[in-house]
Motif scaffolding. Structure first.
Motif, PDB file in Angstrom:
ATOM      1  N   LEU A 299     -19.681  -9.549  77.692  1.00  0.00           N
ATOM      2  CA  LEU A 299     -19.488  -9.591  76.244  1.00  0.00           C
ATOM      3  C   LEU A 299     -20.721  -9.075  75.509  1.00  0.00           C
ATOM      4  CD1 LEU A 299     -17.659 -13.022  75.794  1.00  0.00           C
ATOM      5  CD2 LEU A 299     -16.654 -10.725  75.814  1.00  0.00           C
ATOM      6  N   HIS A 300     -21.900  -9.469  75.974  1.00  0.00           N
ATOM      7  CA  HIS A 300     -23.135  -9.006  75.341  1.00  0.00           C
ATOM      8  C   HIS A 300     -23.249  -7.481  75.423  1.00  0.00           C
ATOM      9  CE1 HIS A 300     -27.808  -9.200  75.051  1.00  0.00           C
ATOM     10  NE2 HIS A 300     -27.253  -8.929  73.883  1.00  0.00           N
ATOM     11  N   ALA A 301     -22.893  -6.928  76.588  1.00  0.00           N
ATOM     12  CA  ALA A 301     -22.946  -5.472  76.742  1.00  0.00           C
ATOM     13  C   ALA A 301     -21.957  -4.788  75.806  1.00  0.00           C
ATOM     14  CB  ALA A 301     -22.638  -5.100  78.194  1.00  0.00           C
ATOM     15  N   LYS A 302     -20.786  -5.353  75.640  1.00  0.00           N
ATOM     16  CA  LYS A 302     -19.792  -4.762  74.733  1.00  0.00           C
ATOM     17  C   LYS A 302     -20.261  -4.832  73.282  1.00  0.00           C
ATOM     18  CE  LYS A 302     -15.470  -5.253  77.316  1.00  0.00           C
ATOM     19  NZ  LYS A 302     -14.079  -5.740  77.255  1.00  0.00           N
ATOM     20  N   LEU A 303     -20.915  -5.920  72.923  1.00  0.00           N
ATOM     21  CA  LEU A 303     -21.467  -6.027  71.568  1.00  0.00           C
ATOM     22  C   LEU A 303     -22.437  -4.887  71.300  1.00  0.00           C
ATOM     23  CD1 LEU A 303     -22.170  -7.388  68.860  1.00  0.00           C
ATOM     24  CD2 LEU A 303     -23.777  -8.841  70.137  1.00  0.00           C
ATOM     25  N   GLN A 304     -23.297  -4.604  72.254  1.00  0.00           N
ATOM     26  CA  GLN A 304     -24.273  -3.540  72.044  1.00  0.00           C
ATOM     27  C   GLN A 304     -23.597  -2.177  71.952  1.00  0.00           C
ATOM     28  OE1 GLN A 304     -27.080  -4.601  71.049  1.00  0.00           O
ATOM     29  NE2 GLN A 304     -26.483  -6.660  71.656  1.00  0.00           N
ATOM     30  N   VAL A 305     -22.531  -1.977  72.710  1.00  0.00           N
ATOM     31  CA  VAL A 305     -21.759  -0.729  72.596  1.00  0.00           C
ATOM     32  C   VAL A 305     -21.199  -0.601  71.181  1.00  0.00           C
ATOM     33  CG1 VAL A 305     -19.673   0.475  73.352  1.00  0.00           C
ATOM     34  CG2 VAL A 305     -21.186  -0.573  75.039  1.00  0.00           C
ATOM     35  N   LEU A 306     -20.647  -1.698  70.662  1.00  0.00           N
ATOM     36  CA  LEU A 306     -20.087  -1.671  69.310  1.00  0.00           C
ATOM     37  C   LEU A 306     -21.173  -1.390  68.277  1.00  0.00           C
ATOM     38  CD1 LEU A 306     -17.844  -2.100  67.238  1.00  0.00           C
ATOM     39  CD2 LEU A 306     -18.260  -4.574  67.397  1.00  0.00           C
ATOM     40  N   ARG A 307     -22.321  -2.036  68.390  1.00  0.00           N
ATOM     41  CA  ARG A 307     -23.401  -1.830  67.427  1.00  0.00           C
ATOM     42  C   ARG A 307     -23.891  -0.382  67.468  1.00  0.00           C
ATOM     43  NH1 ARG A 307     -27.876  -4.142  68.249  1.00  0.00           N
ATOM     44  NH2 ARG A 307     -28.463  -4.659  66.105  1.00  0.00           N
ATOM     45  N   GLU A 308     -24.015   0.160  68.677  1.00  0.00           N
ATOM     46  CA  GLU A 308     -24.450   1.553  68.813  1.00  0.00           C
ATOM     47  C   GLU A 308     -23.419   2.518  68.224  1.00  0.00           C
ATOM     48  OE1 GLU A 308     -25.044   1.893  72.984  1.00  0.00           O
ATOM     49  OE2 GLU A 308     -26.781   0.530  73.009  1.00  0.00           O
ATOM     50  N   GLY A 326     -20.806 -14.995  71.138  1.00  0.00           N
ATOM     51  CA  GLY A 326     -19.499 -14.862  70.511  1.00  0.00           C
ATOM     52  C   GLY A 326     -18.758 -13.599  70.878  1.00  0.00           C
ATOM     53  N   ILE A 327     -17.721 -13.297  70.101  1.00  0.00           N
ATOM     54  CA  ILE A 327     -16.879 -12.127  70.353  1.00  0.00           C
ATOM     55  C   ILE A 327     -16.635 -11.307  69.090  1.00  0.00           C
ATOM     56  CG2 ILE A 327     -15.732 -13.146  72.360  1.00  0.00           C
ATOM     57  CD1 ILE A 327     -13.379 -13.874  70.569  1.00  0.00           C
ATOM     58  N   TYR A 328     -17.374 -11.621  68.005  1.00  0.00           N
ATOM     59  CA  TYR A 328     -17.137 -10.949  66.732  1.00  0.00           C
ATOM     60  C   TYR A 328     -18.417 -10.336  66.166  1.00  0.00           C
ATOM     61  CZ  TYR A 328     -13.075 -14.054  66.879  1.00  0.00           C
ATOM     62  OH  TYR A 328     -11.949 -14.742  67.264  1.00  0.00           O
ATOM     63  N   LEU A 329     -18.226  -9.275  65.381  1.00  0.00           N
ATOM     64  CA  LEU A 329     -19.311  -8.709  64.587  1.00  0.00           C
ATOM     65  C   LEU A 329     -18.837  -8.629  63.144  1.00  0.00           C
ATOM     66  CD1 LEU A 329     -22.186  -7.570  64.778  1.00  0.00           C
ATOM     67  CD2 LEU A 329     -21.179  -5.284  64.985  1.00  0.00           C
ATOM     68  N   TRP A 330     -19.637  -9.194  62.243  1.00  0.00           N
ATOM     69  CA  TRP A 330     -19.347  -9.232  60.807  1.00  0.00           C
ATOM     70  C   TRP A 330     -20.100  -8.080  60.155  1.00  0.00           C
ATOM     71  CZ3 TRP A 330     -15.879 -11.056  57.705  1.00  0.00           C
ATOM     72  CH2 TRP A 330     -16.131 -11.404  56.380  1.00  0.00           C
ATOM     73  N   ILE A 331     -19.385  -7.210  59.469  1.00  0.00           N
ATOM     74  CA  ILE A 331     -19.940  -5.928  59.021  1.00  0.00           C
ATOM     75  C   ILE A 331     -19.776  -5.777  57.518  1.00  0.00           C
ATOM     76  CG2 ILE A 331     -19.748  -3.423  59.271  1.00  0.00           C
ATOM     77  CD1 ILE A 331     -18.289  -4.194  62.033  1.00  0.00           C
ATOM     78  N   LYS A 332     -20.833  -5.301  56.875  1.00  0.00           N
ATOM     79  CA  LYS A 332     -20.798  -5.008  55.445  1.00  0.00           C
ATOM     80  C   LYS A 332     -20.791  -3.503  55.246  1.00  0.00           C
ATOM     81  CE  LYS A 332     -23.479  -5.487  51.161  1.00  0.00           C
ATOM     82  NZ  LYS A 332     -24.763  -5.961  50.575  1.00  0.00           N
ATOM     83  N   LEU A 333     -19.829  -3.008  54.449  1.00  0.00           N
ATOM     84  CA  LEU A 333     -19.755  -1.599  54.071  1.00  0.00           C
ATOM     85  C   LEU A 333     -20.117  -1.456  52.597  1.00  0.00           C
ATOM     86  CD1 LEU A 333     -16.466  -0.581  55.945  1.00  0.00           C
ATOM     87  CD2 LEU A 333     -18.827  -0.165  56.653  1.00  0.00           C
ATOM     88  N   PRO A 334     -20.346  -0.256  52.112  1.00  0.00           N
ATOM     89  CA  PRO A 334     -20.667  -0.069  50.691  1.00  0.00           C
ATOM     90  C   PRO A 334     -19.590  -0.659  49.783  1.00  0.00           C
ATOM     91  CG  PRO A 334     -21.168   1.914  51.908  1.00  0.00           C
ATOM     92  CD  PRO A 334     -20.455   1.005  52.864  1.00  0.00           C
ATOM     93  N   GLU A 335     -19.978  -1.018  48.567  1.00  0.00           N
ATOM     94  CA  GLU A 335     -19.077  -1.720  47.654  1.00  0.00           C
ATOM     95  C   GLU A 335     -17.837  -0.915  47.290  1.00  0.00           C
ATOM     96  OE1 GLU A 335     -21.069  -3.275  44.272  1.00  0.00           O
ATOM     97  OE2 GLU A 335     -22.441  -4.528  45.452  1.00  0.00           O
ATOM     98  N   VAL A 336     -17.879   0.383  47.445  1.00  0.00           N
ATOM     99  CA  VAL A 336     -16.715   1.203  47.125  1.00  0.00           C
ATOM    100  C   VAL A 336     -15.561   0.943  48.090  1.00  0.00           C
ATOM    101  CG1 VAL A 336     -17.415   3.181  48.559  1.00  0.00           C
ATOM    102  CG2 VAL A 336     -15.987   3.550  46.532  1.00  0.00           C
TER     103      VAL A 336
END
Length: 409
Positions: A299-308, A326-336
């Motif tokens: 899971l940790h390796a998959k997280l790093q793949v997702l972040r990259e 965990g198994i989730y990544l919480w992501i913020k995109l621009p306000e638009v």
């Protein structure tokens, strides 16, 4: 030809809209709490099933497997030891109730404590299923903002004080302190102690959800709130869904008997699935301690793949942390970006995601945020899915400004 029976007038008030027929998972599936398929311990589960059924299969003739309504006793005995070693919880098997997934635990606690119009405090970003249940119950849900360590206790204190002046005592504070969903935050022991003190001062219970606490990369975690409070004024729920397999639907609830006995009176289902409990007890007693670290490594390796992949495809347009489990990544995109609209457009392109507003009490704050589950897709699928998502987002909102596939030279 007989006309179709019109049952619409018979529907109870508040009945939700009909479900859409399921047609399979999308190609790039980043939603839900699915886990890594290669780490479902199939062979060991087969061996456990064979062994326990040969030894105790005849007990399936009775409700409760001769263990009573709280669940299969060997599983509760395993959990008592696991919770002591893992979370610092000193409880007996008789203070544990096996449930049909942690969601049943949520329902049971809500049935015990809540009536329409009651007030509860929750983390502003939280488990969407819990928020939906509270809304359906007609409960006043107050979201408390989070920081890198979870619940902001300054806001908790101010909120409790404001409510006290209005003569309102919340029924509970719901928190996911160990690998928070969706942010991945882990609350430190000092803050946990302060939360316990604060809740006791205002006479409010703490409802501690630890469904993700096994999935910490280092294997080290703070003591549970339940253990630090010696179980006083705290109800604890956990699950095997994330550590073994979500489809098994086995969770558990821990509480002092004066609370658990009342909850047991509400569990009118003749007992949770017996086979699952028997197999899990047999498997976990032998293999749980070695299984989880292997799962966490993947899971940790998959997280790093997702972040990259996000960094490559979105650049600085996507902001995210580096969760410790965990198994989730919480992501913020621009306000638009409106992630609810993004989710619809992405699904048409084969990518499923959880838009932020579904996981927050503050819809405006979460409008440009999303949650991705990285546990189930394989690494190359993660990369491809993020590339498709970036292209959809660029087409719909102009973010990122250019595709990662365009020559930037």
């Amino acid at each position: 030809m007989t006309a179709p029976f019109d049952f619409a007038p018979l529907l109870a008030p508040g009945t939700p809209a009909p479900a859409i027929p399921w047609k399979g998972f999308p190609k790039y599936n980043f939603i839900g709490g699915h886990n890594d398929a290669k780490h479902v311990p199939v062979d060991a589960l087969i061996a456990a099933a064979t062994a326990v059924l040969r030894r105790e299969g005849a007990t399936l003739a009775t409700y409760g497997l001769n263990s009573g309504p709280q669940g299969y006793k060997p599983l509760r005995e395993f959990l008592a030891g696991k919770l002591k070693d893992h979370a610092g919880i000193g409880c007996s098997p008789d203070e544990i109730l096996i449930t049909s997934g942690s969601m049943q635990g949520l329902d049971l606690v809500n049935s015990l404590l809540l009536s329409r119009g009651d007030t509860v405090l929750v983390e502003q970003e939280s488990y969407g299923g819990a928020l939906t249940k509270l809304t359906k119950l007609g409960v006043n849900t107050i979201g408390i903002p989070l920081d890198d360590e979870g619940l902001r206790l300054d806001v908790v204190k101010q909120t409790l004080e404001d409510l006290k002046k209005k003569g309102i005592k919340p029924k509970y504070i719901y928190t996911i302190p160990t690998v928070q969903n969706p942010t991945g935050a882990i609350m430190g022991e000092k803050r946990r102690a302060e939360l316990i003190k604060l809740a006791a001062e205002y006479g409010v219970m703490i409802f501690e959800d630890e469904c993700y606490s096994d999935l910490i990369w280092s294997g080290e975690r703070p003591r549970s709130i339940y253990s630090m409070a010696n179980g006083e004024g705290v109800i604890f729920i956990g699950s095997f869904s994330k550590s073994i397999a979500p489809a098994l639907r086995v969770g558990y609830l821990v509480a002092k008997w004066d609370i658990l006995g009342r909850i047991l009176g509400l569990k009118q289902d003749a007992g949770s699935g017996a086979l699952e409990q028997m197999i899990l007890a047999e498997f976990c007693t032998q293999h749980f301690a070695t299984h989880v670290p292997k799962l966490n490594k993947t899971l940790h390796a998959k997280l790093q793949v997702l972040r990259e992949a996000l960094a490559e495809q979105f650049g600085t347009a996507a902001e995210f942390g580096d969760p410790k489990g965990g198994i989730y990544l919480w992501i913020k995109l621009p306000e638009v970006v409106d992630t609810q609209k993004l989710a619809q457009a992405a699904l048409a392109a084969g990518v499923s995601l959880n838009p932020g507003p579904e996981w927050s009490t503050n819809k405006a704050y979460a409008k440009n945020r999303l949650r991705l589950c990285f546990a189930n897709p394989e690494p190359e699928t993660i990369r491809q899915g993020v590339a498709v998502l970036a292209e959809v987002c660029r087409r719909e909102f102009g973010v990122p400004l250019r595709s990662a596939n365009v020559d930037k030279g």
